[in-house]
Design a protein around this motif. Structure first.
Motif, mmCIF file in Angstrom:
data_model
loop_
_atom_site.group_PDB
_atom_site.id
_atom_site.type_symbol
_atom_site.label_atom_id
_atom_site.label_comp_id
_atom_site.label_asym_id
_atom_site.label_seq_id
_atom_site.Cartn_x
_atom_site.Cartn_y
_atom_site.Cartn_z
ATOM 1 N N ARG A 166 -6.188 -1.378 -1.491
ATOM 2 C CA ARG A 166 -4.832 -0.849 -0.611
ATOM 3 C C ARG A 166 -3.915 0.128 -1.153
ATOM 4 O O ARG A 166 -3.326 -0.448 -2.327
ATOM 5 C CB ARG A 166 -4.567 -2.061 0.237
ATOM 6 C CG ARG A 166 -3.646 -1.755 1.394
ATOM 7 C CD ARG A 166 -3.251 -2.840 2.258
ATOM 8 N NE ARG A 166 -2.748 -2.576 3.561
ATOM 9 C CZ ARG A 166 -2.220 -3.457 4.386
ATOM 10 N NH1 ARG A 166 -2.458 -4.722 4.085
ATOM 11 N NH2 ARG A 166 -1.883 -3.075 5.483
ATOM 12 N N GLY A 167 -3.639 1.162 -0.931
ATOM 13 C CA GLY A 167 -2.534 2.072 -1.170
ATOM 14 C C GLY A 167 -3.205 2.842 -2.107
ATOM 15 O O GLY A 167 -2.433 3.988 -2.724
ATOM 16 N N SER A 168 -4.631 2.707 -2.420
ATOM 17 C CA SER A 168 -5.062 3.811 -3.519
ATOM 18 C C SER A 168 -5.878 5.036 -3.197
ATOM 19 O O SER A 168 -6.437 5.915 -3.768
ATOM 20 C CB SER A 168 -5.637 3.126 -4.511
ATOM 21 O OG SER A 168 -6.931 2.541 -3.992
ATOM 22 N N ARG B 162 -5.255 7.624 3.757
ATOM 23 C CA ARG B 162 -5.652 7.019 5.065
ATOM 24 C C ARG B 162 -5.634 8.135 6.047
ATOM 25 O O ARG B 162 -4.733 8.656 6.536
ATOM 26 C CB ARG B 162 -4.747 5.972 5.458
ATOM 27 C CG ARG B 162 -4.742 4.637 4.523
ATOM 28 C CD ARG B 162 -3.809 3.515 5.273
ATOM 29 N NE ARG B 162 -4.280 3.198 6.621
ATOM 30 C CZ ARG B 162 -3.486 2.632 7.407
ATOM 31 N NH1 ARG B 162 -2.260 2.347 7.207
ATOM 32 N NH2 ARG B 162 -3.739 2.146 8.522
#
Length: 241
Positions: free
Chosen positions: A36-38, A41
């Protein structure tokens, strides 16, 4: 006749809910096996996904995969609702004294749902491949050049059967995520085999890399889709019968 009417009813519902299926598929494939966050989105939520797909791919893209989706719904729900209708007409879901048996009804529904999903499994794979395709700017998952009935399309039928047998969105979404990823999985690193070995391996890898919430991607789209689709399918089915 029960099978025909059931399939037609499900197709009628699919015309209205297929855009949510497109959104759900894209959101479930977004950030696949990435922490998540890599990753970027492209789709922040259901409404943003609608806007983004319409802006980049065009409004017609919201109905992408409609033909295989209609064929899938006709086959899957034709068998599911048709089989359940036959069981109901034969009186098997009632006790000897004529009362409805919740247990028999649930077993009949789950069995009919699994049979329908297994039979229509190849069409679900085709639908998923097409719905995942997009412009490079907002692409997620593996971008297949679609082919009819790809090899291995029956290997994940059990996962689809489990999905169709669960009617509550919160309980269904993790299986739905796994189904989408199994159907759309590319070949793994260095071309050695598929990315996932099966349903439980898909769960394991997803949770390990994305956390438990990774199995709930597309929950909003799944929730907004399953309610209207179920209501419309049963409404059309009842009216046609």
């Amino acid at each position: 006749m029960d099978f025909l009417l059931s399939g037609v009813a499900a197709c009628g519902a699919c015309l209205f809910t297929n855009p949510l299926e497109v959104v759900k598929t894209r959101m479930q494939l977004q950030g696949e096996l990435q922490a998540r966050g890599s990753y970027v989105r492209h789709y922040r939520n259901v409404f943003h996904a609608f806007y983004t797909i319409g802006r980049v791919d065009g409004l017609a893209a919201l109905q992408r995969g409609l033909i295989p989706a209609l064929l899938y719904q006709f086959g899957m729900n034709g068998i599911r609702l048709g089989s359940y209708g036959l069981v109901e007409s034969a009186g098997y879901i009632h006790t000897p004294d004529g009362h409805l048996s919740p247990l028999r009804s649930a077993l009949a529904g789950a069995t009919a749902g699994m049979l329908g999903s297994i039979a229509a499994s190849p069409l679900y794979m085709v639908k998923t491949h097409i719905q995942a395709q997009s412009e490079a700017e907002i692409a997620v998952g593996h971008q297949y050049q679609h082919q009819i009935f790809p090899p291995g399309s029956w290997l994940v039928a059990l996962s689809a059967g489990m999905t169709s047998s669960v009617v509550v969105a919160v309980a269904m979404t993790p299986f739905d995520v796994a189904s989408t990823r199994l159907y759309n999985q590319p070949v793994g690193p260095q071309g050695k085999g598929l990315m996932y070995k099966g349903l439980f391996d898909c769960f394991s890898q997803t949770i390990r890399t994305e956390g438990i919430f990774g199995t709930y991607k597309g929950l909003g789209a799944c929730y907004f889709r399953i309610g209207p689709h179920t209501i419309l399918s049963l409404l059309f089915w009842d009216e046609l019968r």
